[in-house]
Design a protein around this motif. Structure first.
Motif, PDB file in Angstrom:
ATOM      1  N   LEU A  46     -12.266  -1.034   5.844  1.00 27.64           N
ATOM      2  CA  LEU A  46     -12.223  -1.306   4.403  1.00 27.64           C
ATOM      3  C   LEU A  46     -11.655  -0.121   3.629  1.00 27.64           C
ATOM      4  CD1 LEU A  46     -12.935  -3.298   2.138  1.00 27.64           C
ATOM      5  CD2 LEU A  46     -15.213  -2.268   2.043  1.00 27.64           C
ATOM      6  N   LEU A  47     -12.054   1.094   4.012  1.00 27.00           N
ATOM      7  CA  LEU A  47     -11.512   2.294   3.358  1.00 27.00           C
ATOM      8  C   LEU A  47     -10.005   2.394   3.551  1.00 27.00           C
ATOM      9  CD1 LEU A  47     -14.213   5.016   4.166  1.00 27.00           C
ATOM     10  CD2 LEU A  47     -13.692   4.014   1.932  1.00 27.00           C
ATOM     11  N   LEU A  48      -9.546   2.121   4.780  1.00 28.24           N
ATOM     12  CA  LEU A  48      -8.103   2.157   5.042  1.00 28.24           C
ATOM     13  C   LEU A  48      -7.372   1.083   4.244  1.00 28.24           C
ATOM     14  CD1 LEU A  48      -8.074   2.684   8.923  1.00 28.24           C
ATOM     15  CD2 LEU A  48      -7.264   4.301   7.201  1.00 28.24           C
ATOM     16  N   LEU A  49      -7.974  -0.102   4.143  1.00 26.62           N
ATOM     17  CA  LEU A  49      -7.367  -1.185   3.364  1.00 26.62           C
ATOM     18  C   LEU A  49      -7.180  -0.772   1.909  1.00 26.62           C
ATOM     19  CD1 LEU A  49      -9.128  -4.440   4.651  1.00 26.62           C
ATOM     20  CD2 LEU A  49      -6.685  -4.051   4.549  1.00 26.62           C
ATOM     21  N   LEU A  50      -8.234  -0.207   1.320  1.00 18.39           N
ATOM     22  CA  LEU A  50      -8.163   0.200  -0.089  1.00 18.39           C
ATOM     23  C   LEU A  50      -7.142   1.318  -0.278  1.00 18.39           C
ATOM     24  CD1 LEU A  50     -11.972   0.132  -1.000  1.00 18.39           C
ATOM     25  CD2 LEU A  50     -10.212  -1.486  -1.732  1.00 18.39           C
ATOM     26  N   ALA A  51      -7.147   2.292   0.637  1.00 20.89           N
ATOM     27  CA  ALA A  51      -6.207   3.411   0.510  1.00 20.89           C
ATOM     28  C   ALA A  51      -4.769   2.925   0.599  1.00 20.89           C
ATOM     29  CB  ALA A  51      -6.491   4.441   1.608  1.00 20.89           C
ATOM     30  N   LEU A  52      -4.495   2.048   1.546  1.00 19.40           N
ATOM     31  CA  LEU A  52      -3.130   1.550   1.694  1.00 19.40           C
ATOM     32  C   LEU A  52      -2.739   0.639   0.536  1.00 19.40           C
ATOM     33  CD1 LEU A  52      -3.034   0.810   5.522  1.00 19.40           C
ATOM     34  CD2 LEU A  52      -1.645   2.466   4.298  1.00 19.40           C
ATOM     35  N   HIS A  53      -3.714  -0.106   0.010  1.00 17.12           N
ATOM     36  CA  HIS A  53      -3.411  -1.012  -1.115  1.00 17.12           C
ATOM     37  C   HIS A  53      -2.934  -0.228  -2.331  1.00 17.12           C
ATOM     38  CE1 HIS A  53      -3.681  -4.512  -3.702  1.00 17.12           C
ATOM     39  NE2 HIS A  53      -4.412  -3.802  -4.537  1.00 17.12           N
ATOM     40  N   TYR A  54      -3.569   0.928  -2.569  1.00 17.04           N
ATOM     41  CA  TYR A  54      -3.227   1.684  -3.778  1.00 17.04           C
ATOM     42  C   TYR A  54      -2.160   2.751  -3.548  1.00 17.04           C
ATOM     43  CZ  TYR A  54      -7.206  -0.500  -6.077  1.00 17.04           C
ATOM     44  OH  TYR A  54      -8.058  -1.417  -6.628  1.00 17.04           O
ATOM     45  N   LEU A  55      -1.989   3.206  -2.302  1.00 13.00           N
ATOM     46  CA  LEU A  55      -1.107   4.343  -2.064  1.00 13.00           C
ATOM     47  C   LEU A  55       0.182   3.995  -1.336  1.00 13.00           C
ATOM     48  CD1 LEU A  55      -3.798   6.998  -1.002  1.00 13.00           C
ATOM     49  CD2 LEU A  55      -2.804   6.633  -3.269  1.00 13.00           C
ATOM     50  N   SER A  56       0.169   2.930  -0.555  1.00 15.77           N
ATOM     51  CA  SER A  56       1.370   2.657   0.248  1.00 15.77           C
ATOM     52  C   SER A  56       2.454   2.019  -0.612  1.00 15.77           C
ATOM     53  CB  SER A  56       1.035   1.717   1.411  1.00 15.77           C
ATOM     54  OG  SER A  56       0.743   0.423   0.932  1.00 15.77           O
ATOM     55  N   PRO A  57       3.709   2.294  -0.294  1.00 12.82           N
ATOM     56  CA  PRO A  57       4.805   1.665  -1.044  1.00 12.82           C
ATOM     57  C   PRO A  57       4.876   0.174  -0.735  1.00 12.82           C
ATOM     58  CG  PRO A  57       5.659   2.869   0.848  1.00 12.82           C
ATOM     59  CD  PRO A  57       4.191   3.171   0.782  1.00 12.82           C
ATOM     60  N   SER A  58       5.488  -0.576  -1.646  1.00 13.55           N
ATOM     61  CA  SER A  58       5.632  -2.011  -1.419  1.00 13.55           C
ATOM     62  C   SER A  58       6.612  -2.242  -0.269  1.00 13.55           C
ATOM     63  CB  SER A  58       6.142  -2.701  -2.689  1.00 13.55           C
ATOM     64  OG  SER A  58       7.385  -2.159  -3.070  1.00 13.55           O
ATOM     65  N   SER A  59       6.384  -3.320   0.456  1.00  8.91           N
ATOM     66  CA  SER A  59       7.211  -3.613   1.622  1.00  8.91           C
ATOM     67  C   SER A  59       8.058  -4.854   1.369  1.00  8.91           C
ATOM     68  CB  SER A  59       6.327  -3.841   2.852  1.00  8.91           C
ATOM     69  OG  SER A  59       5.683  -5.097   2.754  1.00  8.91           O
TER      70      SER A  59
END
Length: 836
Positions: free
Chosen positions: A425-438
């Motif tokens: 869940l932590l990884l999901l939230l981090a990637l949702h807010y920090l990762s660039p759009s694909s």
């Protein structure tokens, strides 16, 4: 032997059935996804990320990387145990004899594990080709060993096997027996007999034994992990994986039955290397154990490196994994291999195989559950492009796989399962807010489309009821640069209803090479995102603005979600101001003002819309039974400042539910007045406006029993559950101006009354109201203090005579001049209810 010795034959077969049921369901999902298009490096990570999007893909990719890393360490530790068991100095002896020359201690075993892991590293650094050759050679060795073991069960005579167990004051010797095929031995081994694991000293249970056993079944992803190195992954993965699953399931069950029928429980529980003692050629069994565990360790190490390389190449974690992108001249991701090797080396410090077994199993189960989830989502989305050539799966198999994985996760180790889910869940939230759009496509969009279409079909307009009415807005915007605050204000007015931003482009498609609206769509959608409004965008081409608005009123929305209220900015001569450039969402240093919108119209530039056409749009909307709102000076409304003011006094919303342009028909309970009250109440219910107070103005004349009118209005507000302060406003002087200047042409259309939903309309009433009266009414509204944040005024219907449209607009301009943010409201539908 470990599984059968502790669990017995019945439970061992049940474990195999459960494990392979979960694996079988997952294999079906893997095969379906693998045959639905080109498959690149990353195996399960690639499948999940391309199906569920970067958030799920990245988080599961990390979990799968850790699962393979821990799996590799697990097999290395298993190989160390086998080596020490064969060549280690027996406990209690200071010096070894014969081949038993390897010292035994935690640090020595860590050293042996490091050496063996270095061997795996060397093979993986050379590349996938040497790994494939090495694994094929190991496969031949293991097949030969397996054949030898099967023959040994039949060829070896009964014998006693001495077992040396470590003890706190030396060693303890026990005897196990290979009885050959014996019914008594089989009967003794049918039930469970959980004991202490002699390598860890821990009491075994169904969950702990299953956790260790399941790690022997996780090789199903070995082929898919190598997807980037396979020539035809869509062909090889289904055939290789299904064949491996069927073969290993049959072998495991056959070995379990043979062991239970020939070996007593002491031998099974206290000597995990007993196959060497009963084999017709013991050295070959030793080689087979080493080869199988070494192969599994290499498989997990190279799988972890390929997953890490795929994660780094997709840039989901930015610079954190940039080093793992580097490859050799042949394309082998050497840095990913080295990083994976280092992480495995760290895991080796755990020291014992069974210590990390439950963690590895939990990680693998979580990955398998997500693979099933990806296939389930693709199947449920019903996208036409999801047509795998492997068809032996349904959404039922995916759902069963997910359920099986989740249940077994918590049965094996509730703590590990909860921690793994929390980490995911932590990884999901981090990637949702920090990762660039694909650009991979989001399955969530396909699922949302599928569900929304289904529910829109269920939304029946014939079942509409006034109790559940909500405003559904169509706001016409010429240029968003001059309408930012109006867009935000209408967002507060929609009350969870439909909100559409409409725009008319004055061009003829016949004269154009392509649709000019498509390039603009992204700019409008970015505007909606940055203004943080929940709105759709609807653009159209038309020869005139009036025709374009008609088109949007007819076509905007879908099914039961169609605009019932048209919102227009006011038609006046004020120069437009660029509110977008001053908006906080665009003044940040990180944001850029969208360039897709043209500059605002200069004050000297003629308007695209005439006064007559503007009023015609209002008349068209009313004919189509749409409510109409005209917003004036909303760009001067600083909502943040108004609502941040000191608590005393709170900001106010002034409501004038009387037709100020018809002083001879001052009614407060017609459809339009009730709609005006409803809109003011809806604004007050919005979170940002809850501190504001409604003030309702009751215009009274001398001799009309004002207190009775006030009580009647107060009772109406009580029935409608609207909290508002009522203020009496004498307007005798104003109405006197009207009667003094009122001149009706005899026999004219003013004598024809039109009764419509309780509202008396005089189509030519505009000719009966003088500018002096309208200015006096404007002054009356303006004098009410303190100044409100926004005013709601009654909007009269346009006159039936189109030649009077300019005069009608002129009177509206006089009425609202200098009032600040003002909304003129005309409602044509019943929107209030006193029923439960």
């Amino acid at each position: 032997g470990f599984v059968v010795g502790h669990a017995g034959l019945y439970q061992a077969l049940a474990m195999f059935a459960v494990a392979y049921f979960i694996i079988g369901m997952t294999v079906l999902s893997v095969c379906a996804i693998a045959t639905n298009g080109a498959l690149d490096a990353g195996g399960a990570y690639y499948m999940i990320s391309r199906a569920l999007g970067p958030e799920f893909g990245g988080s599961i990719g990390i979990m799968f990387f850790l699962a393979n890393v821990c799996g590799s360490a697990l097999y290395v530790l298993g190989l160390v145990e086998a080596v020490v068991d064969s060549f280690g100095i027996p406990p209690g002896q200071e010096a070894g004899t014969g081949v038993h020359v390897l010292p035994q201690s935690y640090w020595y075993e860590l050293l042996y594990g490091t050496v063996l892991l270095a061997l795996c590293l060397l093979v993986c650094l050379v590349g996938a080709s040497i790994y494939a050759k090495a694994t094929f050679l190991i496969f031949l060795i293991v097949a030969a060993v397996l054949g030898t073991i099967l023959v040994s069960f039949f060829a070896t005579r009964p014998l006693k096997v001495p077992i040396h167990l470590p003890h706190f004051n030396g060693t303890e010797t026990d005897n196990g027996f290979f009885t050959g095929f014996s019914l008594n031995t089989l009967r003794d081994n049918l039930g469970g007999g959980y004991g202490v694991d002699y390598t860890t000293g821990q009491m075994m249970s169904f969950s702990s034994v299953f956790a260790v056993m399941f790690n022997g079944c996780t090789g199903i992803m070995a082929g898919s992990n190598m997807s980037g190195d396979l020539k035809r992954p869509s062909y090889s993965i289904p055939r290789g994986t299904i064949s491996a699953v069927l073969f290993t399931y049959l072998v495991y069950n056959l070995l379990a039955v043979l062991m239970c029928a020939t070996c007593n429980r002491i031998l099974l529980q206290k000597d995990y290397g007993f196959l060497r003692d009963i084999s017709i050629f013991p050295p070959l069994v030793t080689v087979g154990i080493y080869a199988a565990t070494l192969s599994a360790a290499m498989s997990n190490l190279i799988g972890a490196s390929r997953i890490l390389y795929a994660l780094a190449r997709d840039d989901l974690f930015g610079r954190a994994l940039a080093l793992a992108k580097k490859t050799s001249a042949s394309g082998n991701p050497v840095m990913a291999v080295i990083i994976s090797w280092l992480v495995v080396q760290v895991v080796l410090f755990s020291g014992k195989l069974n210590t990390i077994a439950s963690v590895v199993t939990t990680f693998f189960l979580l990955v398998y559950a997500t693979v099933n989830l990806a296939c389930l989502a693709l199947e449920w989305a019903s996208a036409p492009n999801f047509r795998p050539t492997f068809r032996y799966f349904t959404w039922h198999t995916c759902l069963l796989g997910i359920a099986g994985c989740c249940v077994m996760m918590f049965l094996i180790s509730p703590v590990s399962a909860s921690a793994s889910l929390g980490f995911l869940l932590l990884l999901l939230l981090a990637l949702h807010y920090l990762s660039p759009s694909s650009t991979w496509g989001y399955i969530s969009q396909a699922l949302i489309f599928h569900q929304v279409r289904k529910y829109l079909l269920m939304l029946d307009v014939r079942k509409d009821h006034v109790k559940f009415w909500r405003p559904q807005m169509l706001l016409m915007v010429q240029n968003p640069r001059g309408s930012a605050r109006l867009i935000d204000f209408v967002n507060d007015l929609k009350k969870s209803g439909l909100y559409v931003l409409g725009h008319v482009e004055l061009q003829d498609l016949d004269m154009l090479p392509s649709d000019p609206l498509q390039p603009q769509q992204d700019s409008w959608l970015s505007l909606v995102d940055k203004l943080n409004v929940k709105a759709f965008v609807s653009l159209t081409l038309a020869p005139s603005v009036r025709h374009g608005v008609r088109q949007l009123l007819f076509t905007s929305g879908l099914g039961g979600m169609r605009p019932n209220t048209l919102v227009l900015g006011f038609y006046d001569d004020e120069a437009p101001q660029d509110g977008l450039a001053r908006h906080p969402a665009f003044t940040s240093a990180r944001e850029e003002v969208p360039l897709g919108f043209p500059p605002l119209r200069a004050p000297t530039t003629p308007k695209l819309l005439s006064a007559r056409e503007y009023v015609g749009i209002v008349a068209d909307a009313l004919k189509m039974l749409r409510n109409v709102l005209l917003a004036r000076q909303l760009e001067s409304l600083d909502k943040a400042w108004e609502l941040r003011r000191a608590a005393s006094p709170p900001p106010t919303i002034h409501v004038w539910p009387v037709n100020l342009l018809r002083p001879d028909s001052a009614r407060y309970a017609d459809t339009c007045s009730l709609f005006l009250l409803q809109m003011a109440c809806v604004l007050n219910m919005a979170r940002a406006w809850r501190r504001a107070r409604l003030r309702l103005f009751l215009c009274v004349e001398a001799g009309t029993m004002p207190h009775a009118q006030e009580e009647k209005l107060r009772q109406l507000l009580k029935d409608l559950r609207i909290q508002a302060q009522i203020q009496l406003v004498p307007w005798d002087a104003i109405t006197r101006l009207h009667w003094q200047t009122c001149r009706r042409p005899p026999g004219g259309p003013a004598e024809e009354e039109e009764e419509e939903e309780g509202v008396v309309n005089f189509p030519t009433n505009t000719t009966q109201v003088s500018d002096e009266y309208v200015c006096a009414a404007n002054k009356l509204v303006l004098e009410q203090s303190p100044a409100p944040a926004v005013r709601f005024l009654y909007l009269p219907r346009p006159p039936a005579d189109t030649s009077l449209y300019p005069l009608y607009l002129h009177q509206l301009e006089l009425l609202t001049r200098g009032l600040g943010p003002t909304v003129l409201v005309h409602g044509v539908s019943a929107v209030t209810s006193t029923q439960l």
